[in-house]
Write a protein that holds these residues in place. Structure first.
Motif, PDB file in Angstrom:
ATOM      1  N   LYS A 148       7.567  -1.184   8.161  1.00  0.00           N
ATOM      2  CA  LYS A 148       6.790  -2.412   7.981  1.00  0.00           C
ATOM      3  C   LYS A 148       5.375  -2.080   7.507  1.00  0.00           C
ATOM      4  N   ALA A 149       4.775  -1.036   8.083  1.00  0.00           N
ATOM      5  CA  ALA A 149       3.434  -0.625   7.670  1.00  0.00           C
ATOM      6  C   ALA A 149       3.430  -0.119   6.228  1.00  0.00           C
ATOM      7  N   VAL A 150       4.473   0.612   5.828  1.00  0.00           N
ATOM      8  CA  VAL A 150       4.580   1.089   4.449  1.00  0.00           C
ATOM      9  C   VAL A 150       4.673  -0.100   3.493  1.00  0.00           C
ATOM     10  N   ARG A 151       5.489  -1.097   3.825  1.00  0.00           N
ATOM     11  CA  ARG A 151       5.605  -2.274   2.959  1.00  0.00           C
ATOM     12  C   ARG A 151       4.263  -2.991   2.827  1.00  0.00           C
ATOM     13  N   ALA A 152       3.518  -3.085   3.928  1.00  0.00           N
ATOM     14  CA  ALA A 152       2.204  -3.733   3.890  1.00  0.00           C
ATOM     15  C   ALA A 152       1.245  -2.929   3.008  1.00  0.00           C
ATOM     16  N   ALA A 153       1.268  -1.601   3.142  1.00  0.00           N
ATOM     17  CA  ALA A 153       0.408  -0.749   2.316  1.00  0.00           C
ATOM     18  C   ALA A 153       0.769  -0.881   0.844  1.00  0.00           C
ATOM     19  N   GLU A 154       2.064  -0.941   0.545  1.00  0.00           N
ATOM     20  CA  GLU A 154       2.513  -1.076  -0.843  1.00  0.00           C
ATOM     21  C   GLU A 154       2.056  -2.401  -1.463  1.00  0.00           C
ATOM     22  N   ALA A 155       2.008  -3.446  -0.648  1.00  0.00           N
ATOM     23  CA  ALA A 155       1.642  -4.770  -1.156  1.00  0.00           C
ATOM     24  C   ALA A 155       0.201  -4.822  -1.647  1.00  0.00           C
ATOM     25  N   THR A 156      -0.650  -3.938  -1.117  1.00  0.00           N
ATOM     26  CA  THR A 156      -2.056  -3.955  -1.506  1.00  0.00           C
ATOM     27  C   THR A 156      -2.491  -2.652  -2.180  1.00  0.00           C
ATOM     28  N   ALA A 157      -1.533  -1.809  -2.540  1.00  0.00           N
ATOM     29  CA  ALA A 157      -1.848  -0.502  -3.117  1.00  0.00           C
ATOM     30  C   ALA A 157      -2.258  -0.613  -4.585  1.00  0.00           C
ATOM     31  N   PRO A 158      -3.101   0.316  -5.038  1.00  0.00           N
ATOM     32  CA  PRO A 158      -3.396   0.394  -6.471  1.00  0.00           C
ATOM     33  C   PRO A 158      -2.114   0.651  -7.261  1.00  0.00           C
TER      34      PRO A 158
END
Length: 199
Positions: A148-158
């Motif tokens: 879940k944390a990875v998906r959240a990071a991906e959503a706002t990643a460069p």
């Protein structure tokens, strides 16, 4: 219904397990390298843009979630987290240089192959060390929380490489601004029907 859904022996796609999710992404990255290498013209440009985005987003998520957790939970001994971060920095530099090239330039494919070798070796090291430790020691709830944390990071990643921004702290501080700039640039390029002279 897809062929995979029809096959009862096909493993289900899991996004509630960070290791399974990241391993699947490593496979997608390998497939994108294949696609870039086997196409030409606009198809190659499109495949390369997708590869750039996938690598940038994937590495940011690992830098924000997986590497810090692995270092805190297991220490760096035997895992080589520092080495993985250095590999990511070097890969970002090579990817950034490739973004400045025309995909039909004679030097593009040799440089892409060099990047591919580095990225695949990096992925194997993550799988062998970090992912193995995660699988052995983290319970299903922890693996799901990390997914879940990875998906959240991906959503706002460069969506483009930013060499020098490999730590979780740097990604948290600089990533959102870089992501907004990258995503705006991507939207403008798409709206104008061009890639701004790159790729």
């Amino acid at each position: 219904m897809s062929a995979q859904a029809e096959r009862s022996d096909a493993p289900p796609v899991r996004d509630d397990d960070v290791v399974a999710m990241l391993m699947r992404q490593h496979g997608e990255i390998r497939n994108l390298f294949d696609e870039v290498e086997s196409t030409t013209g606009e198809e190659r440009k499109d495949a390369f843009r997708r590869l750039v985005r996938m690598l940038a987003v994937h590495e940011t998520a690992e830098e924000e979630v997986v590497h810090p957790f692995a270092r805190k939970a297991f220490g760096d001994a035997g895992l080589g987290v520092a080495e993985r971060l250095e590999e990511e920095r070097l890969a970002k530099e090579k990817l950034s240089a490739l973004e400045d090239m025309d995909t039909e330039d004679a030097a593009f494919l040799p440089a892409l192959l060099e990047l591919r070798v580095d990225v695949m070796e990096h992925a194997r090291a993550e799988e062998r060390y970090e992912f193995t430790h995660l699988r052995r020691s983290a319970d299903p709830e922890r693996l799901a929380a990390m997914a879940k944390a990875v998906r959240a990071a991906e959503a706002t990643a460069p969506t483009h490489p930013h060499p020098g921004v490999e730590s979780g702290a740097k990604n948290m501080a600089l990533g959102p601004m870089a992501a907004v700039m990258d995503r705006t640039r991507d939207a403008v390029r798409k709206a104008m029907g061009k890639d701004g002279g790159k790729g």
